[in-house]
Enzyme design. Sequence first.
Site, mmCIF file in Angstrom:
data_model
loop_
_atom_site.group_PDB
_atom_site.id
_atom_site.type_symbol
_atom_site.label_atom_id
_atom_site.label_comp_id
_atom_site.label_asym_id
_atom_site.label_seq_id
_atom_site.Cartn_x
_atom_site.Cartn_y
_atom_site.Cartn_z
ATOM 1 N N ASN A 1 -40.560 -13.754 -23.689
ATOM 2 C CA ASN A 1 -39.919 -12.465 -23.393
ATOM 3 C C ASN A 1 -38.553 -12.665 -22.756
ATOM 4 O OD1 ASN A 1 -42.142 -11.078 -24.312
ATOM 5 N ND2 ASN A 1 -42.940 -10.565 -22.288
ATOM 6 N N ARG B 1 -41.566 -4.967 -40.121
ATOM 7 C CA ARG B 1 -41.980 -6.349 -39.867
ATOM 8 C C ARG B 1 -43.299 -6.583 -40.600
ATOM 9 N NH1 ARG B 1 -38.713 -7.899 -35.515
ATOM 10 N NH2 ARG B 1 -38.285 -6.272 -33.976
ATOM 11 N N ARG C 1 -34.784 -6.974 -35.795
ATOM 12 C CA ARG C 1 -34.320 -8.110 -35.005
ATOM 13 C C ARG C 1 -35.289 -9.284 -35.017
ATOM 14 N NH1 ARG C 1 -32.668 -5.951 -29.758
ATOM 15 N NH2 ARG C 1 -30.700 -5.482 -30.791
ATOM 16 N N HIS D 1 -37.202 2.540 -38.882
ATOM 17 C CA HIS D 1 -38.280 2.034 -38.047
ATOM 18 C C HIS D 1 -39.582 2.782 -38.321
ATOM 19 C CE1 HIS D 1 -40.234 1.392 -33.949
ATOM 20 N NE2 HIS D 1 -39.971 0.168 -34.341
ATOM 21 N N TYR E 1 -51.889 -5.964 -31.494
ATOM 22 C CA TYR E 1 -51.222 -4.772 -30.973
ATOM 23 C C TYR E 1 -52.147 -3.571 -31.111
ATOM 24 C CZ TYR E 1 -46.728 -7.314 -31.466
ATOM 25 O OH TYR E 1 -45.701 -8.220 -31.369
ATOM 26 N N ARG F 1 -45.977 1.234 -21.399
ATOM 27 C CA ARG F 1 -46.205 -0.196 -21.229
ATOM 28 C C ARG F 1 -45.012 -0.906 -20.604
ATOM 29 N NH1 ARG F 1 -45.548 -2.599 -26.335
ATOM 30 N NH2 ARG F 1 -43.598 -3.511 -25.621
ATOM 31 N N HIS G 1 -49.115 -0.581 -27.980
ATOM 32 C CA HIS G 1 -47.973 -0.322 -28.861
ATOM 33 C C HIS G 1 -47.966 1.093 -29.448
ATOM 34 C CE1 HIS G 1 -45.404 -1.181 -32.524
ATOM 35 N NE2 HIS G 1 -44.708 -1.788 -31.576
#
Length: 710
Positions: free
Chosen positions: A52, A381, A411, A441, A474, A570, A598
């Site tokens: 992270n 993704r 990213r 997204h 997730y 979160r 998530h």
Amino acid sequence: MSTSKSIYHKPTYYTNRELSWIEFNYRVLSEARDKTLPLLERLKFLSITASNLDEFFMIRVASLKDMVNANYNKPDIAGLTPKEQLDKITVKTHELVTIQYNTFNRSFIPQLKQNKIEIITQYEDLDASQSAYVDQYFQTDVYPVLTPMAVDSSRPFPLIRNKSLNIGALICDKKSSVAYDFATVQVPAVLPRVVQIPSTKPETTTLILLEQIIEKNINSLFLNYDVICAYPYRVMRNADLTIDEDEAADLLNEIQKQLKKRQWGEAIKLEVEDKMDKRLLKILRKELHIKEEDIYSVNGPLDLTFLMKLYGLDGFDHLKKEKYTPQPVKGLNHEEDLFTQIRRKDILLFHPYHTFDPVVDFVRQAAKDPNVLAIKQTLYRVSSHSPIIASLAAAAENGKQVSVLVELKARFDEENNIIWAKKLEKAGCHVIYGLVGLKTHSKITLVVRKEEDGIRRYVHLGTGNYNDSTAKLYTDMGLLTCSAPIGEDATAVFNMLSGYSEPLSWNELSLAPLWLRDKFLDLIKRETLHAKNGDKAHIIAKMNSLCDADIIAALYEASCAGVTIELIIRGICCLRPGLEGVSENITVRSIVGNFLEHARIFYFYNNGYEEIYMGSADWMPRNLDKRVEILFPVEDESLRDEIKDILRIQLQDTVKAHILKPDGSYDKIDKRGKVRLNSQEYFCEKAIQEASLVNSVHNNRLFEPIESEE
């Protein structure tokens, strides 16, 4: 919202986004320090904090440094200029790294030893037989891969790749011991960082790090020199891609070029061992143009992400949590046609408690079904061996119309997505590379099917990516539906993405950046008006991050009007709860556990006519203004009840919840006198019991109810 802007946009009402993120990484670190967890689970969390932090520096810190270099001094919503933010970040991240290594050295190294895992962190600790083994391994496996580079008047300082682990050395010509030169060698990423060697203790797994093996044998890389000293170092560089999409004739080629530049961006952080020779450190500082405050001297191995490799060691299952297997979806019959079941009733998916298979099967069945005419999907993704990609390619080869939006600007997944985009194009799919100036997204799949009564549209909408791997890690929600209004909207979404046709009106879906911001503000304002009229008003919102100033100001206004607001966030939260006269009716909790929270869920009481929405967007400016996002309603009453129960359980978590205080810090819940409730474990157990009770009597209650606090 002009009134609320003037009243509620004071900097003292907000927490800086970056400092809030650091608080999140502290919460992850608290899992690494939680002695109630199995040892290797804790090790995994320490590795995650390191990963992270890498991304935080490469993107967020790099962006702030760019602002400072450009003399950009505009303060953020908390009133901090980029320079002030960097100063505070430097203090907090140095503190965080110190705690990381204290945890590693004082807690993990001794406990790993007690559990028969020994890490050799200094090659001097090897005995004679181990030393011989390591030397042989170096000669046969490592030496052929290495490229040592010396720096002198004829050889300039080499380009050190982003995130690469290197060993720097001071070397001296054996013929002339007066001067010394700098040399460096990259620790090859193609070889395992963690190497198992023979152990001197029974039933013990002994490990050594690759850089220690190279350090031990570094003399053999510089045969005509004496090596004065050698130490590992690691450089973090600016990896924030800047692409002028208006000028880029081919977005695919432009991103491929920028990916190469990412390796050589400005150096923004230098990691070194705390015992590094000062002469060596001085050379690195000068050549990399690194400031003193950007040097992180650590007492231990650099780049703690290697600890994830230890988590994968065989034979230590007793030091891990029992692996959870995602369960079948309640009420979904795998032997019956999926489209028939969706026609009968909307299907709610809750990953990873429920298996991701229905989503994969949705696309797979559509690819094979002769009645399916078209499949359209957005991909942000995906996994490295995605079954969804394979099904989309098969569908195109079967003659179906297949349109896929592959977001090239996702990213750190850009390279992976370029590979998939080319594969899909080769199979005959129509591939769209996102929209200029916007990231797509949203998570949506549309299947158009010819049936006896005409054309019917089936839609999957989700809060998470179409990634079968992360769907096991997730927590996300999904909805399978053949609602005609949603189907019409789904068609409009893809027409908008593939062309420029925006419909005059929408039925059920709300899109960013068109009008999703206004939708949320209107929903909050409606609760505010109910409260002002003396009626019960309640908002529950679950998301990853909250940092949009207008949304926060609207929540402050709602709180002052008497709306009860419960937030489950979160990560980043720039809102400050519990401020007198501002946010006294707002509570914020963050759940950090075995799975990464998530999902995005939004509940509005609406004077008893409850509404629940789910979607892909957090309450952040980037999601509301700079991305294509979708918010969708949950219309089936029984499914709404299920989601309300999910929110209720999370709001009563006493084990993994951290409560946000007005000063921006978080506290774990004091469990004294409270029922122990780990929401993630609860949902695992519930899914297992529901799967075992398929086709049994529906009146049997699975759990004793937990009393609502309302």
